[in-house]
Design a protein around this motif. Sequence first.
Motif, PDB file in Angstrom:
ATOM      1  N   GLN A 405       0.831  -1.210   0.000  1.00  0.00           N
ATOM      2  CA  GLN A 405       0.000   0.000   0.000  1.00  0.00           C
ATOM      3  C   GLN A 405       0.865   1.260   0.000  1.00  0.00           C
ATOM      4  N   VAL A 406       1.972   1.201   0.727  1.00  0.00           N
ATOM      5  CA  VAL A 406       2.898   2.341   0.764  1.00  0.00           C
ATOM      6  C   VAL A 406       3.495   2.574  -0.621  1.00  0.00           C
ATOM      7  N   VAL A 407       3.906   1.491  -1.269  1.00  0.00           N
ATOM      8  CA  VAL A 407       4.442   1.591  -2.634  1.00  0.00           C
ATOM      9  C   VAL A 407       3.417   2.256  -3.548  1.00  0.00           C
ATOM     10  N   ASN A 408       2.165   1.866  -3.408  1.00  0.00           N
ATOM     11  CA  ASN A 408       1.114   2.448  -4.245  1.00  0.00           C
ATOM     12  C   ASN A 408       0.978   3.951  -4.016  1.00  0.00           C
ATOM     13  N   HIS A 409       0.967   4.363  -2.751  1.00  0.00           N
ATOM     14  CA  HIS A 409       0.813   5.794  -2.450  1.00  0.00           C
ATOM     15  C   HIS A 409       1.928   6.617  -3.088  1.00  0.00           C
ATOM     16  N   VAL A 410       3.153   6.120  -2.968  1.00  0.00           N
ATOM     17  CA  VAL A 410       4.297   6.860  -3.515  1.00  0.00           C
ATOM     18  C   VAL A 410       4.258   6.845  -5.041  1.00  0.00           C
ATOM     19  N   ALA A 411       3.998   5.674  -5.620  1.00  0.00           N
ATOM     20  CA  ALA A 411       3.934   5.568  -7.082  1.00  0.00           C
ATOM     21  C   ALA A 411       2.797   6.426  -7.638  1.00  0.00           C
ATOM     22  N   TYR A 412       1.687   6.474  -6.916  1.00  0.00           N
ATOM     23  CA  TYR A 412       0.539   7.287  -7.335  1.00  0.00           C
ATOM     24  C   TYR A 412       0.925   8.762  -7.397  1.00  0.00           C
ATOM     25  N   GLU A 413       1.570   9.227  -6.341  1.00  0.00           N
ATOM     26  CA  GLU A 413       1.999  10.632  -6.303  1.00  0.00           C
ATOM     27  C   GLU A 413       2.947  10.943  -7.455  1.00  0.00           C
ATOM     28  N   MET A 414       3.925  10.066  -7.663  1.00  0.00           N
ATOM     29  CA  MET A 414       4.944  10.341  -8.674  1.00  0.00           C
ATOM     30  C   MET A 414       4.378  10.262 -10.091  1.00  0.00           C
ATOM     31  N   LEU A 415       3.476   9.318 -10.332  1.00  0.00           N
ATOM     32  CA  LEU A 415       2.942   9.147 -11.681  1.00  0.00           C
ATOM     33  C   LEU A 415       1.824  10.138 -11.987  1.00  0.00           C
ATOM     34  N   VAL A 416       0.854  10.232 -11.092  1.00  0.00           N
ATOM     35  CA  VAL A 416      -0.339  11.040 -11.367  1.00  0.00           C
ATOM     36  C   VAL A 416      -0.053  12.532 -11.256  1.00  0.00           C
ATOM     37  N   TYR A 417       0.699  12.924 -10.230  1.00  0.00           N
ATOM     38  CA  TYR A 417       0.900  14.357  -9.990  1.00  0.00           C
ATOM     39  C   TYR A 417       2.229  14.888 -10.514  1.00  0.00           C
ATOM     40  N   GLN A 418       3.227  14.013 -10.622  1.00  0.00           N
ATOM     41  CA  GLN A 418       4.534  14.465 -11.102  1.00  0.00           C
ATOM     42  C   GLN A 418       4.842  13.960 -12.508  1.00  0.00           C
ATOM     43  N   GLY A 419       4.025  13.045 -13.016  1.00  0.00           N
ATOM     44  CA  GLY A 419       4.237  12.520 -14.360  1.00  0.00           C
ATOM     45  C   GLY A 419       5.493  11.685 -14.501  1.00  0.00           C
ATOM     46  N   GLU A 420       5.947  11.082 -13.403  1.00  0.00           N
ATOM     47  CA  GLU A 420       7.182  10.289 -13.417  1.00  0.00           C
ATOM     48  C   GLU A 420       6.851   8.814 -13.192  1.00  0.00           C
ATOM     49  N   THR A 421       7.153   7.991 -14.180  1.00  0.00           N
ATOM     50  CA  THR A 421       6.923   6.551 -14.065  1.00  0.00           C
ATOM     51  C   THR A 421       8.116   5.893 -13.393  1.00  0.00           C
ATOM     52  N   CYS A 422       7.832   5.034 -12.438  1.00  0.00           N
ATOM     53  CA  CYS A 422       8.912   4.345 -11.720  1.00  0.00           C
ATOM     54  C   CYS A 422       9.250   3.047 -12.464  1.00  0.00           C
ATOM     55  N   TYR A 423      10.223   3.130 -13.345  1.00  0.00           N
ATOM     56  CA  TYR A 423      10.592   1.939 -14.119  1.00  0.00           C
ATOM     57  C   TYR A 423      11.334   0.913 -13.264  1.00  0.00           C
ATOM     58  N   GLU A 424      11.888   1.370 -12.159  1.00  0.00           N
ATOM     59  CA  GLU A 424      12.524   0.422 -11.242  1.00  0.00           C
ATOM     60  C   GLU A 424      11.465  -0.497 -10.632  1.00  0.00           C
ATOM     61  N   LEU A 425      10.281   0.059 -10.383  1.00  0.00           N
ATOM     62  CA  LEU A 425       9.176  -0.755  -9.880  1.00  0.00           C
ATOM     63  C   LEU A 425       8.723  -1.745 -10.946  1.00  0.00           C
ATOM     64  N   ARG A 426       8.659  -1.275 -12.189  1.00  0.00           N
ATOM     65  CA  ARG A 426       8.324  -2.178 -13.307  1.00  0.00           C
ATOM     66  C   ARG A 426       9.317  -3.333 -13.374  1.00  0.00           C
ATOM     67  N   ASP A 427      10.594  -3.001 -13.279  1.00  0.00           N
ATOM     68  CA  ASP A 427      11.626  -4.037 -13.373  1.00  0.00           C
ATOM     69  C   ASP A 427      11.509  -5.037 -12.228  1.00  0.00           C
ATOM     70  N   TYR A 428      11.136  -4.528 -11.059  1.00  0.00           N
ATOM     71  CA  TYR A 428      10.980  -5.421  -9.906  1.00  0.00           C
ATOM     72  C   TYR A 428       9.827  -6.403 -10.132  1.00  0.00           C
ATOM     73  N   ILE A 429       8.688  -5.885 -10.591  1.00  0.00           N
ATOM     74  CA  ILE A 429       7.524  -6.748 -10.820  1.00  0.00           C
ATOM     75  C   ILE A 429       7.810  -7.744 -11.944  1.00  0.00           C
ATOM     76  N   ALA A 430       8.464  -7.270 -12.999  1.00  0.00           N
ATOM     77  CA  ALA A 430       8.692  -8.108 -14.183  1.00  0.00           C
ATOM     78  C   ALA A 430       9.877  -9.054 -14.036  1.00  0.00           C
ATOM     79  N   SER A 431      10.677  -8.862 -13.006  1.00  0.00           N
ATOM     80  CA  SER A 431      11.890  -9.663 -12.847  1.00  0.00           C
ATOM     81  C   SER A 431      11.574 -11.141 -12.610  1.00  0.00           C
ATOM     82  N   SER A 432      12.380 -11.987 -13.207  1.00  0.00           N
ATOM     83  CA  SER A 432      12.221 -13.432 -12.990  1.00  0.00           C
ATOM     84  C   SER A 432      12.608 -13.819 -11.565  1.00  0.00           C
TER      85      SER A 432
END
Length: 614
Positions: A405-432
């Motif tokens: 939930q904490v990750v979501n709050h931070v990612a939400y702020e950065m993506l929705v209000y700052q327009g910054e996508t966290c590709y490190e989070l993408r890499d973490y989810i997509a990692s084998s």
Amino acid sequence: MKESLTLQLIAREILVSESHEELAMIVDNLFKRKDSEEYKTSRALYDYCVSCNLGCLTLKLLKLYQSSSNGILRFRSLYQLSQTLTGLRNRKLSLDSLYEIKTLLIPCLTMQETKESDVKILRKIVSCVAYNVVELHKDKWDELGDCILSLASSEEPVKAFHVFIDMPPGYEELIKKFLTIILEKAKEVLLNPEESGVEEWSLALQTVVKLGIQFFNTGMKQDVIKKILRFQLVNIVESAKKLVDNGNEMFLVRVLQDFERFVSRDMNLYKYSEVQCRFVSTFVSQIGKLSEVGTQTNELVTKINMLFTKQQPHETQDHGEEFDRAWYDHLKYLSSLELLKIFASTDLEDRTREMAIRRLEVVLSRHNSKKAKIDISEMRKLQSLLMSFLKEQGVSYSMFQVLGQVVNHVAYEMLVYQGETCYELRDYIASSKTEFQIALYIFQCLTMPLVDDDFVIPVMEKLFPEIITRLDPPTVLLVDNSCWVLVFRGAFCAAIHLIEDPGYAKYVKEIAHKMIDSIRELVEREMEVGIVRRAFRDVETIVKKQLEWYSTSQYRFVKGLLWRLYVLKGMKWESKIVLWRINVIVERGVKEMEKELPENEFDWLNLTTDEDVE
């Protein structure tokens, strides 16, 4: 034996040393995991300090609190001292030690750095010291009266309430020092319950009642006591009536729950006389006599009155619960980064870390709902630290849930209000290297719209095949099926994020049909309870969080999915009610301009007419 003597010598050296460094290290270690060597050694040293010279240890811990700039250490030194003195309440300290302790305690209470959360702990220390002075030594502590007067006259009079309500029986001169001002401040709070809040109003009520208890101890004339308290009782009853009339009786219930705990604790410590019991009973019964109050209020009034009619057992402290309350109060004053750093301290007890991450989730939630403000630079630091913590091994399931939930709050702020996508989070989810269940949980925590193909495609390449495979319904009911429920939630989230783009239509179709087929099979097997219903409730929660950005595509998909689930043969009404609730949420929450009902199988899945829909 030799080791024991060595520890005793070290303990004595710590007590006589002018430096606080060794004691600070011991105190910090006492809050580490109990199976660690640091804890075991420090526990032994601390216990030797207690047995060697409790008065000297008390002074050093108070000085440590005063001098340290480390908020966590300050909290720990106070909490440890309060626990020690409370456990040794009847140990008589020397008058010389008490003189120094009293002299040091007053500035601790009044200095600007002392927060209300600190005062909640300090009041227990004051109570123990005052008991030692007034009861065990039959001496006086006039400076305490001046201190309470000063606190009551300050911008935070609640600090005076805190200190006063834990006091042992006092003498008339002491009480008279602050009587007028503390009654005045209590009245201000009691007349405005909803403005003051439950905790403050509860404290004011306890303060007034404690004054009555103290009056009877001082030997004041009863007609004087009654005159002083009658006006306060009128204020309390009027405010209670106003709360009930305004439909806010739960406020009163919470106050009475606090009051019951206060009276029970105070009675056990100070053994009320028959007159004092009758006074408190009469006081609280006036609330129960209000004609409008409900069952809960009356039950609590009865429960409080029963405290005076039966022999009270010796109070047993639940130290875990007590620490939790004190620790949470302290956490409320920390920044988001400080909270995250506490969570990162793997040498701390899990409960301590979990409370920190839960508090951080509250702070971030308040930020996202515009109730509080966190600087963007701090958010970026949080995001960076969070990514490293996600990879940490050994985080408990309950902590990881909150972390998501904490990750979501931070990612939400950065993506929705700052327009910054966290590709490190993408890499973490997509990692084998990331387990499927962990990756899927983090993914379904993300409540913002994911429209960046550079984010979505790698994530779906990792999750989609497993989602389809694991959506196969479980075959046994009497096992933990939480994994299937997680996959069902994840499947819903995947479809919601992909539905907008016709290029992903076949993925959405496969997911949606697999979801429906799995539910159909579970219903046919009569496995709804604990699985289907739980999955529906989880989807309901997700819809509430995502609703603000739903467009026509999401609206049609949810409506189409709900219809197809609702008509499944054999589904119980309890499950259908959850589907109905989701439908109501969507109807009320989606903008009217986006509401376009699906007309056929093509519409709800956003398929083109030349695509196979079977």
